[in-house]
Enzyme design. Structure first.
Site, PDB file in Angstrom:
ATOM      1  N   HIS A 149     -48.106  23.111-125.720  1.00 57.70           N
ATOM      2  CA  HIS A 149     -48.893  24.640-126.445  1.00 57.70           C
ATOM      3  C   HIS A 149     -49.257  23.629-128.105  1.00 57.70           C
ATOM      4  O   HIS A 149     -48.820  22.721-128.004  1.00 57.70           O
ATOM      5  CB  HIS A 149     -47.958  25.214-126.657  1.00 57.70           C
ATOM      6  CG  HIS A 149     -46.662  25.838-127.274  1.00 57.70           C
ATOM      7  ND1 HIS A 149     -45.337  25.087-126.435  1.00 57.70           N
ATOM      8  CD2 HIS A 149     -45.730  25.066-128.460  1.00 57.70           C
ATOM      9  CE1 HIS A 149     -44.109  25.298-127.571  1.00 57.70           C
ATOM     10  NE2 HIS A 149     -44.213  25.444-128.138  1.00 57.70           N
ATOM     11  N   GLU A 174     -48.596  28.270-130.954  1.00 59.14           N
ATOM     12  CA  GLU A 174     -47.868  29.744-131.375  1.00 59.14           C
ATOM     13  C   GLU A 174     -48.492  29.415-133.314  1.00 59.14           C
ATOM     14  O   GLU A 174     -48.847  28.421-133.972  1.00 59.14           O
ATOM     15  CB  GLU A 174     -46.525  28.596-130.902  1.00 59.14           C
ATOM     16  CG  GLU A 174     -44.819  28.721-131.336  1.00 59.14           C
ATOM     17  CD  GLU A 174     -44.073  28.672-131.883  1.00 59.14           C
ATOM     18  OE1 GLU A 174     -44.355  27.439-130.249  1.00 59.14           O
ATOM     19  OE2 GLU A 174     -42.758  28.165-132.055  1.00 59.14           O
TER      20      GLU A 174
END
Lengths: 149, 149
Positions: free
Chosen positions: A89, A138
Site C-alpha cells: 500500500h 492509506e
C-alpha cells in the site's frame, strides 16, 4: 484536498527479521525501528527510514515493513499470492482526517472500515484499491512533532 | 553502500491521462509533469510531485506514472495481471551508479540488462524482484542540480 506527504509505502514480507537484514546489509539502511505488534490490524510492523533530498535520514518517505500476525490477518491472502512479499500500500498524510474522510466519501470512494489509530499513533483509514487506480491507499493524519514513531 | 533517497515509486496505469486526472482531482496534486515517451523502456512516463516534511511540493518522493508504449513493452505483462494498474517498482538514488552496480553484483543480485539512461536523464539499472524481497528495484544516480525532470 491538497496532496500531502507520501509518509510511507507499505511493503509486505514473510519475515520482518529477514527484511531488516536485507535493508541493513544489502540496501544500506542505518535507521530501522524495533518491530512491534499491531494486533488490531493483524500485522507486525517496523519502519525503515530513508533520507530526504538534503540527505537527512529519517526525513524521507519511510518503508513500512508488515508481516502477517495471526491466522486471521488480512495480509495472509496477499502473502499467498506474493510469497516473497512486495509492495502492499501507499500512505499519504493529511492535516485533518475527518475532513479527508468526508472528501473521499463525497468522491464516491469506498473506505475500508472505521477511522482508527495506525502504526504512527495517529488516525488513519484505508481506501479500496479498485477505486484508487489499483493502489490500496492509506490516509493518515500528520503526526505532531515528537509523536512520530 | 548507504541507503539513498527514495526518488520515486513507479505506478503502472492503463492510461496516464486518467491517472493525471485522478492525482489532480481526487488526490489533490498540484505539480504534474507533461507525459513523454521513453521508447527504449517501452513506456510513456510522467511524474507527480509530492511535498517533503517541510511541505515543499516537489521535494518529496515522486510518483512515476508509467503506461505501456508499444506492443513489445515489458509492462504489458504487468497490465494483463493488473488491468487497473498499481505499484510496479521502487527507485532509490545512489551517488555513483558503477559503484552500486558492483555492490549488487558482489551480493549476487541479478541485474536486469545494462546500465542505461532513465526518465530523469541519469544512469539507472533494475534489479530482479525475486532477489529483492519481491520488489522490482531501480537504482538511479542522483540527478545533479538543474538536471532533474
Amino acid at each position: 484536498m491538497k496532496l500531502g506527504r507520501l509518509n510511507h509505502i507499505g511493503v509486505a514480507t514473510p519475515s520482518i527479521a529477514d527484511s531488516v537484514a536485507y535493508y541493513r546489509d544489502i540496501m544500506g539502511a542505518t535507521q530501522i525501528t524495533e518491530p512491534f505488534d499491531l494486533p488490531e490490524q493483524g500485522v507486525k510492523v517496523c519502519f525503515v527510514d530513508t533520507p530526504d533530498t538534503g540527505g537527512t535520514t529519517g526525513e524521507g518517505t519511510q518503508i513500512e515493513l508488515i508481516e502477517p500476525l495471526g491466522e486471521k490477518s488480512t495480509l495472509n491472502t496477499f502473502m499467498e499470492k506474493n510469497p516473497l512479499g512486495g509492495q502492499h500500500h501507499v500512505c499519504y498524510e493529511v492535516a485533518d482526517i475527518e475532513e479527508a474522510r468526508r472528501w473521499f466519501e463525497e468522491k464516491g470512494k469506498r473506505i475500508l472500515g472505521p477511522t482508527r489509530i495506525g502504526a504512527h499513533g495517529t488516525p488513519i483509514f484505508f481506501l479500496h484499491p479498485k477505486d484508487m487506480m489499483g493502489q490500496l491507499t492509506e490516509i493518515m493524519e500528520t503526526p505532531t512533532e515528537g509523536a512520530q514513531v
